[in-house]
Scaffold this active site. Structure first.
Site, PDB file in Angstrom:
ATOM      1  N   LYS A  46       0.755  -1.419   0.085  1.00 47.20           N
ATOM      2  CA  LYS A  46      -0.031   0.147  -0.236  1.00 47.20           C
ATOM      3  C   LYS A  46       0.629   0.991  -0.016  1.00 47.20           C
ATOM      4  O   LYS A  46       2.346   0.970   0.369  1.00 47.20           O
ATOM      5  CB  LYS A  46      -1.112  -0.195   1.041  1.00 47.20           C
TER       6      LYS A  46
ATOM      7  N   TYR B  62      14.118  31.908   1.610  1.00 46.33           N
ATOM      8  CA  TYR B  62      12.984  32.723   1.948  1.00 46.33           C
ATOM      9  C   TYR B  62      13.005  33.506   3.091  1.00 46.33           C
ATOM     10  O   TYR B  62      13.543  32.763   4.331  1.00 46.33           O
ATOM     11  CB  TYR B  62      11.707  31.878   1.851  1.00 46.33           C
TER      12      TYR B  62
END
Length: 829
Positions: free
Chosen positions: A496, A724
């Site tokens: 999965k 940033y």
């Protein structure tokens, strides 16, 4: 000349077998097989039914018999001829010992030189480089890949035939008393001891014992070649007394060495090595600069001098040394193709191994082989390419693209779709790559054909960040957990969440090939993708959604039923699909034993049984539950309560159902810590990737590596900001590097601003400033690095578990959040 044929009576005498056969006179054996999945031609092949802790080769005799195989080596008396009347069965005590005895007997047919190589590191490189260096002048046979084990060595030696002039075999051991058996099979006339180190030292008391065990390969050689600068090795060689019976050819700095190394001069892309030999000054240049390559080249240099190769030839060939590809790589390609790159060498044996690998790949119906001329085979081109044509046909190859003048001249031998080009240049200029679509493409070429150029053109993604998956390590981990599971207990593998980020159908293909019993996915879409990729194992869907029940019925997926609502949704889907009575939908019933997430409670069982009685087209395969904290000792009491509750609920359910129903509750950690609760099946998930508790992790192999590269390097000064929000301000002069990995690739943004170090040339470089979407910046002040250098986020030395701790999460989340834009590379070592 073909491989020698052995009669049944010869084999029975060699391996001390009782021969059970209806017709002993006609037995003729040319090939041997140990893996039933790798059968090429059943005629004149004999299967050794090897027994391991987890498996018994006798289980696969029926399948091989149906495919036409008739000769088998087995270890148990049975009614073989009653079941397989045309078969011939050689009954022995130990099938592995029989395999080794037959190979040892085969070895005695040849008196040409045989080089045996052992050591901690460099065995395969030295072997492959000797082949590169010597094969233009001699017809050589060598071990395929790194076939150096108790099984690999006899398979290697079995390839010897009268066409060969020299053989090169490597031998590896992992515990005492193994090397004597390998020596009796290889019977080397010349030995090379590469070096000694810590690799595979777990079963040895000391390095001295390890050296002594490895030296047993050389007890009967004429000459041993080694580096006398390795003082511990030199000391043990002297102490064992082996020099009383054999000669040596040493190389190193000592003036008494046969090949005395005088000087090493490193350039940007090459190294010159000056030496003295028989009072003459000699020099070679190799296209490598690392110390390991220099050491490996010196071993080869010494061997070639020992065998009297002209030094002019040695110099020329050393300049052309090529890197040895230690792994076969699988990548996503253009136009939804899968590219399997094994393009660093090309011979018949390695072609067979590569074709075995793509035979496992089921995601595409069509399979294309791009193959260069096979050089220095020691066989006539007609014989060689006739065998290649037969091999391609047996492996169901759809199309051949041949590159090179020799293979092109024999185009008529190939009975399949085909195209031929005299050179790689003409292929790249004259072939439409867009015609390769929805296919598995194998690249297999000799190094002079530069197939890396084709590989670059066929790759789909060029993003510098790569997620590597070591399939050998995954298989070893699977086998480790299998060794902890009782005989007859099934294994369900969890694939999965894109197989924990590793790629669903690529991992599922490997698991299917290695015969796991079940797969499990989270959602139906994942199961449909696996079915479309050719996966035919039973697949459980753990989170069935209402829209998906029709899909699950169509693709024979098995939903988890965890509530009366999901049961009702399935009943309605069955009514819509009008299923025949003999085609019920298989389901897995989930019990809640303490997770309180999904599942039926104990009080629901009577009503559940009644509902199932009313739905004959629903067939319960298993009942199962989830453990809350099987990996944490502090929850052991609660875990035992869960196990007791599950056992009680499961037995109550099974008493009311008129057919066998499996029970399973253990996950990876549970397999190790609660072996008494294995029931009928276990579920293996994160453990496949080498992630477990501290002690178990030492016994597993790390499977995944996340790497990127340096895009730019710059110098910054006090007061300069990085990233940033001016989130980092330099306080001094610094050198920084921009790395092509960011939070869109799966690198958590919280790991910026010094919370994590990445690894460049095995040195830590802390992340500075905020992590950006596609990039991050690291401090490389004082480090000798260049743009384009590799950067490790995690690997076997710097584990994903360490990264998860730094991020305040668990490895599951790290792996499952690696973006799909990151190129996946699957490789076999």
């Amino acid at each position: 000349m073909l491989h020698r044929l052995y009669t049944g009576s010869e084999i029975a005498e060699i391996i001390k077998a009782v021969l059970i056969s209806g017709n002993t006179d006609d037995i003729q054996v040319k090939d041997i097989l140990i893996d039933s999945r790798r059968l090429i031609t059943p005629e004149q092949s004999m299967f050794f039914a090897l027994k391991t802790k987890r498996d018994d080769g006798q289980r696969y005799i029926e399948d091989l018999y149906e495919k036409g195989m008739r000769y088998f080596v087995v270890s148990s008396q049975d009614s073989w001829l009653t079941r397989f009347p045309e078969g011939s069965f050689f009954v022995v005590k130990d099938t592995l010992a029989a395999l080794q005895q037959l190979a040892a007997a085969h070895r005695t047919n040849f008196d040409f030189p045989v080089i045996g190589i052992t050591g901690s590191n460099g065995k395969t490189i030295v072997k492959e480089w000797l082949y590169q260096l010597m094969s233009p002048q001699k017809k050589l046979i060598r071990s395929p890949k790194s076939y150096n084990s108790q099984i690999g060595v006899p398979l290697s030696v079995w390839q010897m035939n009268e066409q060969h002039e020299m053989a090169i075999f490597e031998a590896g051991i992992s515990e005492p008393d193994e090397m004597e058996r390998l020596q009796s099979i290889i019977k080397p006339t010349v030995g090379i001891f590469t070096n000694i180190g810590e690799a595979h030292s777990e079963k040895f008391i000391s390095i001295a014992q390890k050296i002594g065990e490895k030296l047993k390969l050389f007890t009967k050689v004429k000459t041993l070649i080694y580096n006398s600068d390795q003082k511990e090795l030199q000391e043990i060689i002297i102490r064992t007394g082996i020099l009383e019976n054999i000669k040596t050819f040493t190389w190193g700095k000592d003036e008494n060495c046969n090949l005395r190394i005088l000087k090493r001069e490193k350039f940007d892309h090459s190294t010159k090595i000056a030496a003295e030999y028989q009072e003459k000054k000699l020099e070679i240049e190799i296209p490598f600069i690392d110390s390991a390559s220099v050491e490996n080249a010196c071993h080869c240099w010494a061997a070639m001098l020992y065998f009297d190769f002209p030094h002019e030839t040695i110099m020329q060939e050393m300049k052309k040394l090529a890197p040895v590809a230690m792994r076969l790589e699988q990548k996503e390609g253009i136009n939804n193709c899968t590219i399997v790159n094994d393009s660093y060498n090309s011979d018949f044996n390695s072609l067979t191994i590569a074709l075995d690998y793509i035979d496992q790949q089921n995601q595409h119906i069509e399979k294309v082989v791009i193959l260069s001329d096979i050089l220095q085979s020691g066989r006539s081109d007609m014989e060689l390419y006739s065998d290649v044509a037969a091999l391609l046909k047996q492996k169901h190859i759809t199309k051949l693209i041949g590159i090179g003048p020799n293979i092109s001249r024999h185009a008529d031998l190939f009975d399949l779709k085909k195209a031929f080009f005299p050179s790689t240049n003409e292929f790249l200029s004259g072939f439409s790559l867009s015609s390769l679509r929805n296919q598995t493409v194998l690249l297999k070429g000799a190094r002079i054909f530069e197939f890396e150029r084709i590989n670059r053109m066929l790759q789909q993604r060029v993003h510098e960040t790569v997620f590597e998956v070591n399939l050998n390590a995954l298989i070893e981990n699977l086998n480790y957990f299998r060794s902890k599971v009782r005989q007859g207990t099934k294994v369900m593998a969890m694939v999965k969440a894109f197989s924990y980020g590793s790629g669903s159908f690529e991992i599922a293909n490997v698991l299917q090939f290695h015969r796991v019993d079940y797969l499990a996915v989270a959602y139906a879409d994942e199961g449909v993708e696996l079915r479309n990729a050719g996966i035919n194992l039973p697949i459980m869907v753990m989170n069935p959604e209402e829209y998906a029940f029709d899909l699950m019925i169509k693709h024979q997926l098995e939903p988890e039923i965890f509530s009366f609502r999901t049961l009702t949704m399935l009943e309605k889907a069955i009514q819509r699909n009008v299923l025949p009575e003999n085609k019920p939908v298989k389901v897995h019933i989930k019990f809640d034993t303490g997770m309180h997430r999904l599942g039926f409670d104990k009080g629901d069982i009577p009503e559940l049984i009644e509902r199932l009685y009313q739905s004959p087209l629903i067939y319960v395969q298993s009942v199962f539950s989830h453990l809350v904290g099987s990996d944490k000792p502090e929850f052991d009491e609660f875990t035992r309560e869960q196990l007791a509750s599950f056992k009680e609920m499961g037995e109550e359910f099974r008493e009311k159902v008129p057919h066998p129903v499996m029970m399973h509750i253990l996950n990876s950690a549970g397999i190790i810590r609660f072996p008494e609760a294995q029931f009928d099946m276990v579920r293996l998930g994160i453990g496949l990737y080498g992630i477990s508790d501290k002690e178990t992790s030492k016994l597993l192999r790390h499977v995944t590596t996340l790497r990127s590269e340096i895009a730019q390097i710059r110098n910054i000064h006090p007061g300069d900001s990085v990233s940033y929000n001016r989130s980092f301000i330099a306080k001094s002069d610094m050198k920084i590097a921009t790395v092509s990995a960011g939070y869109a690739d799966g690198l958590f943004r919280s790991l910026g601003n010094g919370n994590l170090s990445l690894w460049v040339k095995d040195k830590p470089a802390r992340i500075i400033g905020d992590i950006c979407m596609d990039m991050c910046m690291i401090d490389i002040t004082g480090m000798d690095v260049n743009e384009g250098d590799s950067v490790i986020v995690f690997n076997s030395d710097h584990s994903v578990s360490d990264l998860a701790r730094a991020a305040g999460t668990i490895p599951y989340e790290i792996l499952s959040r690696i973006s799909r834009r990151v190129k996946r590379v699957y490789y076999h070592e």
